[in-house]
Scaffold this active site. Structure first.
Site, PDB file in Angstrom:
ATOM      1  N   TYR A  70      -1.713  -8.034   0.560  1.00 13.85           N
ATOM      2  CA  TYR A  70      -1.410  -7.252   1.767  1.00 13.85           C
ATOM      3  C   TYR A  70      -1.918  -8.018   2.979  1.00 13.85           C
ATOM      4  CZ  TYR A  70       0.244  -3.137  -0.661  1.00 13.85           C
ATOM      5  OH  TYR A  70       0.983  -2.273  -1.416  1.00 13.85           O
ATOM      6  N   GLU A 105       8.894  -1.453  -9.153  1.00 10.58           N
ATOM      7  CA  GLU A 105       7.496  -1.104  -8.854  1.00 10.58           C
ATOM      8  C   GLU A 105       7.449   0.031  -7.834  1.00 10.58           C
ATOM      9  OE1 GLU A 105       4.854  -4.298  -7.688  1.00 10.58           O
ATOM     10  OE2 GLU A 105       3.113  -3.094  -8.243  1.00 10.58           O
ATOM     11  N   ASP A 149      -2.809   1.515  -5.897  1.00  6.31           N
ATOM     12  CA  ASP A 149      -1.767   1.311  -4.909  1.00  6.31           C
ATOM     13  C   ASP A 149      -0.348   1.407  -5.468  1.00  6.31           C
ATOM     14  OD1 ASP A 149      -0.670   0.184  -2.386  1.00  6.31           O
ATOM     15  OD2 ASP A 149      -0.285  -1.568  -3.634  1.00  6.31           O
ATOM     16  N   ASP A 194      -0.329  -1.912 -10.248  1.00  9.89           N
ATOM     17  CA  ASP A 194      -1.577  -2.515 -10.716  1.00  9.89           C
ATOM     18  C   ASP A 194      -2.742  -1.543 -10.502  1.00  9.89           C
ATOM     19  OD1 ASP A 194      -1.814  -2.652  -7.980  1.00  9.89           O
ATOM     20  OD2 ASP A 194      -1.887  -4.840  -7.857  1.00  9.89           O
TER      21      ASP A 194
END
Ligand code: NAG
Ligand code: NAG
Length: 500
Positions: A238, A473, A91, A94
């Site tokens: 999420y 990120e 995603d 990570d």
């Protein structure tokens, strides 16, 4: 670390309607912010943006893999349940495969392939985008193998976050998460249905594959609406804040476009709930569906309001020069909804604005903000400004895309890019991994080419530090949403007018 968004902003149309304004809103009278029109190598940015998605691939990589520091990974994914769940995408920074944002990434990639076919073709990138869609749909076909059941996540996020290790060497638990009749997940099932329905249109020429996708999409939509419920197993990473009504509308829209079957039109017109919101994101898809439905000229949820009016509300809530303006824009001109993957709102809005301006021109319409018309040219100008901001037209005078433009980021918060290429089978000491590879204040050893960073804060400040995940990120859906506008800028030129 993860950061996901709180609830989406609602448009307060009634309150905003009280405001008076005599602005004439048109691209002709409102010059681009910042005066001199910046110009960037959009073609280069486009190519690189797609390459980032290649760097996120999980599974056995094909021989034409362009990311030299990436290798096969997650080859045992699924083994815990004796199924094959290899493939798909990591995603963000990570090594977890999260179903909801992954499906949204693929839906938006497929929409991009459909809406910008000519541009991507002209830029020589159509095959790469098709491959990017397929890398997702091949995975969904495995995840959706059984009826009323979907594998929705691979990898235990808490355990994953205890180890700063590249996917090729990870030994962290590849825990599997699923939804079924007893543990439903309408958001994920419907989003995956949307992705597969949209992709079935992308692969129309591959009849068998296309039909497999469409059949699964129909079954997943049926599952989503018959067994209604929010799956909270991806929380707190999420969580669906916005509920599943947006995903049901979005999935029905893609299924209608793919099948032209009345049953989906009926669902859209009589059953679905649709509301005006100021955000388009992995959590909230109403504006995307409304833009698509505006062209089909249907009314919303059995009511009198048209989807066109709701798509207009989205535009009016975003644009700073309308009385309905609601979204915060930084002093430097960037949409800022919240820290952490904020760039998704920048690329997402740019994507929808270009797509909607094309719909408006095809149907010979304008946006109405109250009684103020907004021309399609204004949507394009704003979309270009948002993309230009990320490419370098911002107060810090730097690029927020790795490996592109002036002073690009060097420390993406990303395990694979920040750890050295290690021998296969090398066992990483998770305790030491943060000291060795996360903490040092030095550039990543591997360039995460094309990754668009989470981006600056609400004051246009950016910290190029791995430890600042909200700035550095990347996420797959930030990039998937950038590809359409970049293709349009690269091929149509700065005014984004379609050449076909
Ligand atoms: C939408 O439908 C209305 C009512 O049938 C019609 O007047 C209008 O022209 C249609 N608009 C488009 C863009 O097709
Ligand atoms: C990350 O950097 C931004 C911009 O400089 C700053 O506003 C924010 O506080 C930083 N976050 C952390 C956790 O240090």
């Amino acid at each position: 670390m993860k950061h996901r968004s709180p609830r989406g902003m609602r448009v307060h149309a009634a309150a905003a309607a009280l405001l008076l304004a005599a602005l004439v809103l048109s691209g002709d009278v409102l010059p681009a912010l910042g005066g001199g029109a910046p110009s960037f190598d959009y073609k280069d940015a486009l190519t690189k943006s797609i390459m980032f998605l290649e760097a996120q691939r999980s599974g056995k990589l094909p021989p034409n893999n362009r990311i030299k520091w990436r290798g096969d990974s997650g080859l045992q994914d699924g083994e815990l349940a004796h199924v094959d769940l290899t493939g798909g995408y990591y995603d963000a920074g990570d090594n977890v495969k999260y179903g909801l944002p992954l499906a949204f990434t693929v839906t938006t990639l497929a929409w991009t392939a459909l809406a910008f076919t000519n541009e991507l073709q002209a830029a020589g990138e159509l095959d790469n985008v098709h491959a990017a869609v397929k890398w997702g749909t091949d995975f969904f076909l495995k995840a959706a193998a059984k009826k009323n059941h979907l594998w929705v996540q691979v990898g235990d996020p808490n355990a994953d976050h205890q180890c700063w290790v590249r996917p090729e060497n990870m030994k962290t638990p590849r825990t599997l998460y699923e939804i079924n009749e007893n543990t439903p997940g309408s958001e994920i099932a419907a989003e995956t249905a949307a992705a597969m329905a949209a992709a079935s249109m992308v692969f129309r020429n591959e009849k068998l594959y296309s039909r497999r996708l469409l059949n699964k999409a129909k079954l997943l939509f049926q599952f989503a609406k018959t067994h209604r419920g929010t799956y909270d197993g991806e929380c707190p990473f999420y969580c669906s804040y916005s509920g599943y009504n947006d995903e049901l509308l979005w999935a029905a829209t893609w299924l209608f476009l793919a099948t032209k079957r009345q049953v989906y039109a009926d669902f859209i017109s009589h059953e679905a709930i649709s509301s005006s919101v100021a955000e388009f994101s992995w959590d909230l898809k109403f504006p995307g569906a409304q833009v698509l439905l505006a062209e089909l000229n249907m009314t919303s949820g059995g009511g009198l309001q048209s989807f066109k009016a709701q798509a207009d509300n989205f535009v009016c809530a975003v644009l700073p020069d309308t009385p309905f303006h609601q979204v915060f824009i930084t002093p430097g001109g960037m949409i800022h909804l919240r820290d952490g993957a904020n760039s998704q709102y920048v690329t997402g809005t740019a994507f929808l604005f270009v797509a909607y301006s094309d719909v408006l021109l095809r149907t010979n319409q304008v946006v109405m903000c109250g009684n103020q018309p907004v021309q399609p040219a204004r949507l394009r100008e704003f979309a270009k400004q948002q993309i230009d901001y990320l490419l370098g037209a911002n107060p810090e005078g730097r690029s927020y895309v790795v490996g592109f433009g002036v002073n690009p980021p060097t420390q993406p918060h990303h395990r694979g890019a920040s750890t050295p290429v290690l021998p296969l089978g090398y066992v990483v000491n998770c305790g030491m991994s943060f000291n060795d590879w996360f903490a040092p204040d030095r550039p990543n050893p591997n360039e995460l080419t094309g990754a668009i960073m989470g981006g600056p804060d609400g004051s246009d400040h950016f910290t190029d530090k791995r430890s600042n995940s909200s700035c550095t990120e990347p996420c797959t859906y930030i990039n998937s949403l950038s590809i359409g506008p970049l293709a349009a800028l690269a091929i149509r030129g700065a005014n984004l007018l379609a050449t076909h």
